[in-house]
Design a protein around this motif. Structure first.
Motif, short mmCIF file in Angstrom:
data_model
loop_
_atom_site.label_atom_id
_atom_site.label_comp_id
_atom_site.label_asym_id
_atom_site.label_seq_id
_atom_site.Cartn_x
_atom_site.Cartn_y
_atom_site.Cartn_z
N ASN A 38 32.80 31.55 38.14
CA ASN A 38 32.77 32.14 39.25
C ASN A 38 32.16 30.93 40.51
O ASN A 38 32.06 29.97 40.26
CB ASN A 38 31.67 33.48 39.52
N ILE B 105 39.72 36.72 42.23
CA ILE B 105 39.49 35.48 42.74
C ILE B 105 39.31 35.01 44.07
O ILE B 105 38.84 34.29 44.80
CB ILE B 105 40.12 34.34 41.82
N GLU C 141 35.81 35.17 46.62
CA GLU C 141 34.77 34.26 46.34
C GLU C 141 35.19 32.92 45.86
O GLU C 141 35.08 32.09 46.30
CB GLU C 141 33.65 34.85 45.63
N VAL C 142 35.83 33.10 44.85
CA VAL C 142 36.44 31.77 44.02
C VAL C 142 37.30 30.83 44.93
O VAL C 142 37.18 29.78 45.18
CB VAL C 142 36.93 32.15 42.62
N PRO D 147 34.96 40.64 42.73
CA PRO D 147 34.44 39.36 42.24
C PRO D 147 33.81 39.48 40.94
O PRO D 147 33.71 38.22 40.28
CB PRO D 147 34.15 38.54 43.39
N ARG D 148 33.03 40.36 40.87
CA ARG D 148 32.04 40.39 39.56
C ARG D 148 32.85 40.53 38.53
O ARG D 148 32.17 40.31 37.46
CB ARG D 148 31.25 41.48 39.79
N THR E 108 34.90 38.61 37.32
CA THR E 108 35.50 37.25 36.78
C THR E 108 34.79 37.34 35.28
O THR E 108 33.66 37.55 35.07
CB THR E 108 34.64 36.20 37.39
#
Length: 334
Positions: free
Chosen positions: A155, A187, A190-191, A323-324, A326
């Protein structure tokens, strides 16, 4: 075949990477696997991705044999470390100095090479200090066994921490390997922004969502014989989440869009992934050389804004974006 730089490095990789996760050493015979690798080279793919855990090391063996005799400087070989191989003892997993050091030595032997271009941490290890992991990677770089460092399914916070340590150690963390497709976009929030800031590229896996985006699976129709959805060795369980009527309806709407552009649905899905400028390469797998040849035609395809907007509207509300999601192991398996 077109090429892109991997992160902020000077290393160029082909826009499509040939990967052998669910095929080599397990689902297809070795001669067919070798034919797929040779076809990849024929169509200009120079980048090959594997991992020691694929088929419990046999995927690396098959890839090494398929590339034997090829000019080493003309290809980029990627592999990974984290998961257990062999007897799965108490030190046979994770990102400890012991496991990384033993794993790279095994991978080099199986791949029949003195070095790998990119060595990737297959998952984040919550039980080993990150400093230990990064210092070991730095040692491998200085020993010449590894040229660049990457990770997979990390992450944004983990990428930042690893990148800072890599800078201190004067090595290059250049890539992340996440799942990414029209149906899996976790992704993006945030990624990807963190990666752009840090000079890290994405090398994405499952860009056609385990084959669902190719259009081969249709609502109410029997599953194609020999397809991943019928594979009881692991393929069926991986694809199950996408075998829903609403998803299959959306995928069917991709066909006229692809037809208008003179593309297959797989080529269109790959081109969509590559339209993200943070993606350096999309990993394709194949059980037949013909699949490689067809998918390679996605390289260089530029999708206009109106096409991208149409695709977005088709999949609105269907793609996973949290995003959690990931992938993150709670702890080691061994």
């Amino acid at each position: 075949m077109e090429f892109r730089y991997l992160g902020n490095s000077g290393l160029k990789v082909s826009e499509l990477t040939f990967g052998n996760w669910l095929t080599h050493g397990s689902q297809v015979e070795n001669d067919t696997a070798t034919a797929c690798v040779r076809k990849s080279l024929d169509v200009g793919i120079s980048t090959f991705d594997t991992a020691d855990v694929y088929a419990n090391t046999q995927a690396e063996v098959v890839l090494g044999e398929a590339l034997a005799g090829e000019r080493r400087e003309s290809v980029e070989i990627f592999t990974k470390v984290y998961g257990p191989t062999g007897p799965k003892g108490h030190n046979d997993t994770g990102l400890s100095r012991k496991h990384i050091t033993e794993s790279i030595n095994g991978s080099l032997k199986r791949l029949q090479t003195d070095y790998v271009d990119l060595y990737q941490a297959h998952r984040y290890d919550v039980e080993t200090p990150l400093e230990e992991t990064m210092e070991t990677f730095a040692d491998l770089v200085r020993q010449g066994k590894v040229l660049y460092i990457g990770v997979s399914e990390w992450n944004a916070e983990q990428l930042r921490e690893a990148h800072a340590l890599a800078r201190e150690l004067k090595i290059q963390l250049v890539s992340n390997q996440p799942e990414y497709s029209l149906l899996w976009r976790v992704i993006e929030e945030e990624v990807v922004p963190a990666s752009k800031e840090l000079g890290i590229s994405q090398i994405v896996w499952s860009p056609v969502a385990q084959g669902v985006l190719t259009g081969k699976y249709q609502k109410g129709a029997a599953l194609p014989e020999g397809s991943r959805a019928t594979d009881q060795k692991g393929g069926a369980s991986m694809i199950e989440r996408w075998m829903r009527d609403d998803v299959l309806d959306a995928v069917a709407q991709l066909k006229p869009v692809a037809d208008e552009l003179g593309l297959t649905q797989a080529q269109l899905s790959l081109a969509w992934v590559l339209s993200n400028e943070n993606v350096a390469s999309a990993i394709i797998g194949a059980s037949r050389p013909e699949q490689v040849e067809s998918n390679a035609k996605a390289s260089g395809v530029k999708l206009e804004a109106d096409v991208l907007a149409k695709i977005e509207s088709i999949f609105e509300g269907l793609a996973e974006t949290d995003p959690r999601k990931t992938q993150m192991p709670a702890g080691r398996e061994a």
